[in-house]
Write a protein that holds these residues in place. Structure first.
Motif, mmCIF file in Angstrom:
data_model
loop_
_atom_site.group_PDB
_atom_site.id
_atom_site.type_symbol
_atom_site.label_atom_id
_atom_site.label_comp_id
_atom_site.label_asym_id
_atom_site.label_seq_id
_atom_site.Cartn_x
_atom_site.Cartn_y
_atom_site.Cartn_z
ATOM 1 N N LEU A 1 0.831 -1.207 0.000
ATOM 2 C CA LEU A 1 0.000 0.000 0.000
ATOM 3 C C LEU A 1 0.865 1.257 0.000
ATOM 4 O O LEU A 1 0.487 2.277 -0.589
ATOM 5 N N LYS A 2 2.019 1.168 0.653
ATOM 6 C CA LYS A 2 2.898 2.332 0.714
ATOM 7 C C LYS A 2 3.665 2.529 -0.589
ATOM 8 O O LYS A 2 3.788 3.657 -1.077
ATOM 9 N N SER A 3 4.167 1.446 -1.155
ATOM 10 C CA SER A 3 4.998 1.552 -2.362
ATOM 11 C C SER A 3 4.189 1.551 -3.650
ATOM 12 O O SER A 3 4.680 1.979 -4.689
ATOM 13 N N LYS A 4 2.954 1.029 -3.576
ATOM 14 C CA LYS A 4 2.103 0.881 -4.762
ATOM 15 C C LYS A 4 2.766 0.008 -5.824
ATOM 16 O O LYS A 4 2.579 0.205 -7.023
ATOM 17 N N GLN A 5 3.546 -0.965 -5.360
ATOM 18 C CA GLN A 5 4.249 -1.873 -6.262
ATOM 19 C C GLN A 5 4.125 -3.300 -5.758
ATOM 20 O O GLN A 5 3.711 -3.554 -4.625
ATOM 21 N N PHE A 6 4.527 -4.231 -6.630
ATOM 22 C CA PHE A 6 4.531 -5.651 -6.291
ATOM 23 C C PHE A 6 5.419 -5.898 -5.086
ATOM 24 O O PHE A 6 6.456 -5.253 -4.908
ATOM 25 N N ILE B 1 4.384 -18.285 2.173
ATOM 26 C CA ILE B 1 4.996 -17.171 1.459
ATOM 27 C C ILE B 1 3.911 -16.515 0.617
ATOM 28 O O ILE B 1 3.066 -17.201 0.029
ATOM 29 N N PHE B 2 3.897 -15.179 0.590
ATOM 30 C CA PHE B 2 2.835 -14.433 -0.064
ATOM 31 C C PHE B 2 3.420 -13.494 -1.115
ATOM 32 O O PHE B 2 4.556 -13.028 -0.998
ATOM 33 N N MET B 3 2.600 -13.250 -2.138
ATOM 34 C CA MET B 3 2.881 -12.217 -3.121
ATOM 35 C C MET B 3 1.662 -11.299 -3.187
ATOM 36 O O MET B 3 0.525 -11.766 -3.078
ATOM 37 N N ALA B 4 1.914 -10.026 -3.360
ATOM 38 C CA ALA B 4 0.812 -9.064 -3.384
ATOM 39 C C ALA B 4 1.125 -7.950 -4.376
ATOM 40 O O ALA B 4 2.301 -7.619 -4.596
#
Length: 740
Positions: free
Chosen positions: A403-408, A425-428
């Motif tokens: 949310l802060k970086s607005k990146q993967f 392990i998560f990816m978002a």
């Protein structure tokens, strides 16, 4: 202390042959062994580096593929949100046009009715009769005019879609009501009509056509009603106003017209103080929607926000252009309606995506941190990952980062409580519209994805490969024996400090690659190769290790020729020793035996060797000496009896000289005293002494050269100088006849 000159000649000979033949071969073998093991070590290191490279490449490829899946998912969601928004905007604009047209048409119809000459004539007559009757509407003239008027006006009621029609005179009297309700005959300037919408629209309509917003209307059982009115003019003056009443259900019917009864689309008309239509399909609260305030400002737009039941809603809004009204039309629909459309397999779209790609869970998260969708629906569903009890988990921290970086973003592999505390392990990745994050999509990878990838990438056998995190804890399973899980020595989250040095891990975390040998807890040597694996915001270390191979040049089947060569060299050394021992030592032993027998008084005939080397010369010299001594002994024995003992001593000295080549010369020195005694005797017997001296000189002259050569050849020390001892040379007294 053992000295070289005290070592037997056979031992020296064997040592010399070993030194010349075997030691160089053993040195060559040792060097070959070292070089071979060094090559094997390099091969092991190269093999481990190759395995580490394969693992790093495969994990990076896997992460890249999963990131591609993440981007695909975000694109799917973005496209479906766009379609959903377009559909909502289309629906909004359609309903907006219908409502605006409805009110515009009714306002126009009322205005036309107010200007209709026949209508003006009739209401003017009714108003005159009403006033003439004392402002009463119960006389027969009033009823006759109303009855004649009613069929005409009722014909337009259905087409207008109104609940009632009024004519209010300029005095405020309700002189006509199509439905003949309680307000007929009452004055709007007085209670109970004074504060109603009918009174307010009348005051406006006496000047120009007007519309009054929905409000509860007491004569209609307090049902919310809206009014549209227009002035009625006659002979240049306003004689009253014609007004129609519209109920809110009519507005709701307009919104529902043409919509699928099963649709979950919500369409509302609202004003600052609340709803003007019934909500479809579920209660909505526009006053709590920030978008509603934007719409009241006259703006047109859309947004994604959480509903009252924590469902994510996409909203579109637009102000309604209706004269005298500050209304807003809004459409709302749950995003899951389109995102989770059913497939032929009776699975929603996101569920099918998750199952097809093999993910453990798929999340949709609102920017405030609320998990509003989850395929697995674990304990984290409908919780807040930013402020709730799972905010400190790797998923919660990842969502905050994204949310802060607005990146993967990608999380580390650590235990996740909602998944029974199994490592996850998560990816978002954020879904962005107009540079704003509208939601975050997240994927939970299969729990055994990384470990399975490690086992698939690394070859079976003695090589072990595993991952280590920045906390120096394992990120994959590690086994001492992969074929036997019972020997599991470490697990995900376990320490690896007993296997790999923390220094190696620190070096890898600094971006370095290298190798290291360590001693396992079982005492075995381990060769380890480490390499960094940089990921999104963190680094893993890939460790590949094995027990180093050791090679034996003599037992290695590939090196059989070398083993045969070494065996051949050893055989030649032993054979050479035996041959030389037979060729050199045996003749010397024969000579020594002969001299020993002569020293014992056995003067047997000794035949010298016919060989032409130094041993042959020595052997023949010994034979000559033996003969001379035998003959001299006979003569001396016959000449004088007192000389027998010295002569035997002299013979013993000579025999001892031949028996032990390395010590014989020292024995000659010991004969000095005996020679002096012999010399004394010779003085008393000159003739016999002169003969003995000559024999002695002859003996040493004969043996001096061969003995010197033999000693020089077989012994490392040079004692040849002792042969020239002055005691062995004739002195001045020896060369002359001794004095009487």
């Amino acid at each position: 202390m053992l000295r070289l000159k005290n070592i037997r000649l056979s031992t020296k000979l064997f040592g010399l042959l070993w030194l010349i033949g075997v030691i160089p071969v053993l040195t060559l073998w040792g060097m070959g062994q070292y070089q071979a093991n060094k090559v094997l070590g390099l091969q092991d290191t190269s093999r481990l580096e190759s395995v580490s490279h394969v693992v790093v490449t495969n994990i990076q490829r896997y992460v890249t593929e999963r990131r591609t899946d993440m981007e695909t998912l975000v694109q799917i969601i973005s496209e479906r949100l766009r379609q959903l928004r377009v559909n909502q905007e289309t629906l909004r604009d359609l309903k907006k046009e219908r409502i605006e047209t409805f009110f515009d048409n009714h306002l126009q119809d009322v205005t036309l009715l107010a200007g209709n000459p026949d209508f003006i004539k009739r209401v003017a007559a009714i108003d005159w009769i009403y006033r003439q009757a004392g402002r009463k509407n119960d006389n027969k003239y009033w009823r006759e005019n109303v009855e004649g008027f009613a069929p005409w006006i009722k014909g337009g009621q259905t087409s207008l879609g109104v609940e009632d029609l009024y004519f209010v005179s300029q005095m405020g009297d309700v002189v006509y009501s199509l439905s003949h309700q309680n307000e007929l005959g009452q004055n709007i300037h007085h209670a109970p009509l004074k504060e109603t919408g009918l009174a307010r629209v009348f005051r406006q309509a006496m000047e120009a056509p007007a519309i009054q917003d929905f409000q509860p209307y007491a004569p209609a059982n307090h049902a919310p009603s809206a009014f549209i009115g227009a002035p009625v003019k006659k002979d240049g003056g306003i004689i009253g106003a014609v007004i129609i009443r519209i109920s809110r259900p009519v507005l709701t019917q307009l919104l529902r017209a043409g919509m699928d009864p099963t649709s979950t689309n919500g369409v509302i008309v609202a004003a600052m103080d609340g709803l003007r239509s019934d909500p479809l399909p579920a209660p909505l609260d526009p006053l709590k929607n920030p978008s509603f305030q934007e719409a009241l400002k006259g703006n047109i737009g859309h947004s994604i926000a959480l509903g009252m039941q924590k469902q994510l809603l996409i909203s579109t809004w637009s102000p309604l252009r209706i004269k005298g009204l500050s209304w807003v039309i809004m459409t709302e629909v749950e995003t899951s309606q389109l995102l989770t459309q059913q497939t032929k397999e009776n699975k929603n779209g996101l569920q099918k995506f998750s199952d097809t790609s093999g993910y453990y869970d798929l999340f949709l998260i609102h920017p405030d941190g609320t998990v509003f969708y989850s395929t697995a629906r674990q304990a984290d569903h409908n919780t807040n990952l930013l402020t709730g009890k799972y905010a400190t988990t790797n998923l919660g921290q990842l969502v905050g980062k994204v949310l802060k970086s607005k990146q993967f973003g990608m999380s580390d592999l650590v235990p996740y409580p909602p998944s029974d505390n199994q490592p996850a392990i998560f990816m978002a990745q954020p879904v962005i519209e107009n540079n704003q994050v509208v939601m975050v999509a997240a994927l939970q990878l299969p729990p055994d994805a990384i470990t399975g990838l490690m086992h698939h990438s690394a070859p079976s056998g003695p090589i072990q490969t595993f991952l280590v995190g920045q906390d120096q804890l394992l990120r994959s399973d590690a086994f001492t024996d992969p074929a036997n899980p019972a020997t599991k020595t470490a697990f995900i989250g376990g320490s690896i400090a007993s296997i790999v040095s923390p220094t190696a891990i620190s070096n890898a975390l600094e971006g370095k690659t290298g190798s290291q040998e360590t001693i396992h807890t079982n005492g075995k040597r381990l060769l380890s190769v480490y390499a960094p694996l940089p990921l999104d915001g963190f680094t893993w270390v890939v460790i590949s290790q094995t027990e180093p191979d050791q090679i034996n040049l003599l037992s290695n089947p590939n090196l059989t020729p070398f083993a045969i060569f070494m065996g051949g060299v050893l055989f030649l050394v032993i054979l050479g020793f035996l041959v030389i021992r037979s060729d050199l030592l045996h003749p010397l032993m024969d000579i020594s035996t002969t001299l020993n027998r002569m020293a014992s008084g056995h003067f047997e005939s000794f035949v010298g060797s016919t060989r032409k080397d130094e041993l042959g010369v020595l052997s023949r010299s010994v034979a000559t000496v033996s003969d001379e001594i035998t003959q001299a002994g006979q003569r001396i024995q016959n000449a004088t009896e007192p000389l027998a003992a010295p002569i035997r001593r002299l013979a013993t000295i000579a025999i001892s000289l031949s028996r032990e080549t390395t010590t014989g010369l020292e024995t000659i020195h010991e004969a000095k005293n005996d020679l002096e005694r012999v010399n004394e005797l010779l003085k008393r017997n000159a003739a016999s002494a002169k003969e003995i001296v000559l024999i002695t000189k002859t003996l040493f002259e004969i043996t001096k050269g061969p003995l010197k050569q033999a000693i020089s050849y077989f012994s490392p020390r040079d004692d040849s100088s002792s042969l020239s001892d002055p005691l062995m040379e004739p002195t001045a007294n020896d060369s002359t006849t001794p004095a009487s």
